[in-house]
Motif scaffolding. Sequence first.
Motif, PDB file in Angstrom:
ATOM      1  N   PRO A  10       0.914  -1.263   0.056  1.00 61.57           N
ATOM      2  CA  PRO A  10      -0.063  -0.089   0.018  1.00 61.57           C
ATOM      3  C   PRO A  10       0.805   1.226  -0.041  1.00 61.57           C
ATOM      4  O   PRO A  10       0.524   2.266  -0.671  1.00 61.57           O
ATOM      5  N   ARG A  11       1.898   1.314   0.651  1.00 59.98           N
ATOM      6  CA  ARG A  11       2.772   2.359   0.920  1.00 59.98           C
ATOM      7  C   ARG A  11       3.376   2.803  -0.632  1.00 59.98           C
ATOM      8  O   ARG A  11       3.388   3.903  -1.064  1.00 59.98           O
ATOM      9  N   ALA A  12       4.041   1.669  -1.329  1.00 56.08           N
ATOM     10  CA  ALA A  12       4.496   2.071  -2.683  1.00 56.08           C
ATOM     11  C   ALA A  12       3.495   2.618  -3.687  1.00 56.08           C
ATOM     12  O   ALA A  12       3.692   3.464  -4.487  1.00 56.08           O
ATOM     13  N   ASP A  13       2.155   1.867  -3.439  1.00 60.01           N
ATOM     14  CA  ASP A  13       1.092   2.021  -4.518  1.00 60.01           C
ATOM     15  C   ASP A  13       0.419   3.644  -4.230  1.00 60.01           C
ATOM     16  O   ASP A  13       0.460   4.615  -4.992  1.00 60.01           O
ATOM     17  N   TRP A  57      -6.380   6.150 -15.151  1.00 62.69           N
ATOM     18  CA  TRP A  57      -4.940   6.288 -14.894  1.00 62.69           C
ATOM     19  C   TRP A  57      -4.717   5.941 -13.449  1.00 62.69           C
ATOM     20  O   TRP A  57      -3.747   5.434 -13.140  1.00 62.69           O
ATOM     21  N   ALA A  58      -5.730   6.213 -12.311  1.00 62.49           N
ATOM     22  CA  ALA A  58      -5.533   5.733 -11.014  1.00 62.49           C
ATOM     23  C   ALA A  58      -5.364   4.259 -10.997  1.00 62.49           C
ATOM     24  O   ALA A  58      -4.539   3.484 -10.309  1.00 62.49           O
ATOM     25  N   ALA A  59      -6.274   3.582 -11.499  1.00 56.50           N
ATOM     26  CA  ALA A  59      -6.308   2.107 -11.900  1.00 56.50           C
ATOM     27  C   ALA A  59      -4.947   1.651 -12.407  1.00 56.50           C
ATOM     28  O   ALA A  59      -4.365   0.570 -12.035  1.00 56.50           O
ATOM     29  N   PHE A  60      -4.537   2.261 -13.349  1.00 54.87           N
ATOM     30  CA  PHE A  60      -3.289   1.810 -14.216  1.00 54.87           C
ATOM     31  C   PHE A  60      -2.058   1.896 -13.147  1.00 54.87           C
ATOM     32  O   PHE A  60      -1.235   1.273 -13.179  1.00 54.87           O
ATOM     33  N   ALA A  61      -2.321   3.130 -12.483  1.00 53.20           N
ATOM     34  CA  ALA A  61      -1.068   3.412 -11.453  1.00 53.20           C
ATOM     35  C   ALA A  61      -1.015   2.105 -10.358  1.00 53.20           C
ATOM     36  O   ALA A  61       0.326   1.881  -9.793  1.00 53.20           O
ATOM     37  N   LEU A  62      -2.105   1.611  -9.904  1.00 42.70           N
ATOM     38  CA  LEU A  62      -2.103   0.341  -9.091  1.00 42.70           C
ATOM     39  C   LEU A  62      -1.541  -0.960  -9.972  1.00 42.70           C
ATOM     40  O   LEU A  62      -1.337  -1.778  -8.949  1.00 42.70           O
ATOM     41  N   THR A  63      -1.169  -0.739 -11.069  1.00 41.84           N
ATOM     42  CA  THR A  63      -0.562  -1.890 -11.737  1.00 41.84           C
ATOM     43  C   THR A  63       1.047  -2.252 -11.680  1.00 41.84           C
ATOM     44  O   THR A  63       1.371  -3.356 -11.782  1.00 41.84           O
ATOM     45  N   PHE A  64       1.497  -0.899 -11.298  1.00 41.31           N
ATOM     46  CA  PHE A  64       2.921  -1.064 -11.461  1.00 41.31           C
ATOM     47  C   PHE A  64       3.680  -1.946 -10.633  1.00 41.31           C
ATOM     48  O   PHE A  64       4.954  -2.511 -10.750  1.00 41.31           O
ATOM     49  N   ASN A  65       3.108  -2.133  -9.326  1.00 47.32           N
ATOM     50  CA  ASN A  65       3.842  -2.902  -8.155  1.00 47.32           C
ATOM     51  C   ASN A  65       3.242  -4.363  -8.217  1.00 47.32           C
ATOM     52  O   ASN A  65       3.356  -4.959  -6.981  1.00 47.32           O
ATOM     53  N   ALA A 132       9.244   1.522  -4.898  1.00 51.36           N
ATOM     54  CA  ALA A 132       9.043   0.352  -4.184  1.00 51.36           C
ATOM     55  C   ALA A 132      10.203  -0.392  -3.660  1.00 51.36           C
ATOM     56  O   ALA A 132      10.090  -1.169  -2.646  1.00 51.36           O
ATOM     57  N   ALA A 133      11.477   0.113  -3.927  1.00 50.62           N
ATOM     58  CA  ALA A 133      12.465  -0.301  -3.343  1.00 50.62           C
ATOM     59  C   ALA A 133      12.768  -0.132  -1.938  1.00 50.62           C
ATOM     60  O   ALA A 133      12.210   0.933  -1.323  1.00 50.62           O
ATOM     61  N   PRO A 134      13.093  -1.062  -0.963  1.00 49.04           N
ATOM     62  CA  PRO A 134      13.176  -0.984   0.408  1.00 49.04           C
ATOM     63  C   PRO A 134      14.016  -0.035   0.734  1.00 49.04           C
ATOM     64  O   PRO A 134      15.216   0.212   0.054  1.00 49.04           O
ATOM     65  N   LYS A 135      13.753   1.176   1.610  1.00 54.07           N
ATOM     66  CA  LYS A 135      14.596   2.034   2.044  1.00 54.07           C
ATOM     67  C   LYS A 135      15.842   1.353   2.946  1.00 54.07           C
ATOM     68  O   LYS A 135      15.634   0.713   3.942  1.00 54.07           O
TER      69      LYS A 135
END
Length: 141
Positions: A10-13, A57-65, A132-135
Amino acid sequence: LLVLAFGGKPRADLQLLPAVLLCGLLFDSAWTLLGWIDYSAPWPSQPWSPLWILCIWAAFALTFNHSLAFLRHRYALAALLGAAAGPFAYWSAAHGLGAVRFQAPQALVLAGLGVAWAVMLPVLVRVAETWAAPKRPDARA
């Protein structure tokens, strides 16, 4: 919303969502400002991207991760996918749904969309993989 609740990232999304929405607003508004594309339902305001396309576009954004995560570090593949799938989505919206109308010659619009998506999709993939990379903890401490 289910992706945010159960997708595991959820954070990355949520970080990616406003960036992709802004990209979509600027991207789709540019085509209307150029006079190449016209939306059949331009609410709330012409020439800006309509609210319904920003929802896409919002739905598309949620596909990247999630479903598009296979594109990470595969920028050439992302460019090829963008060059093919981007114009096809607009062509489908124009000819299948009547949601958009091409105001310039169709070949020109599709070529422009192909080039733009071939650039934009790898950039969005890169942004998504970075966020999405861990900090890592600060090494200076």
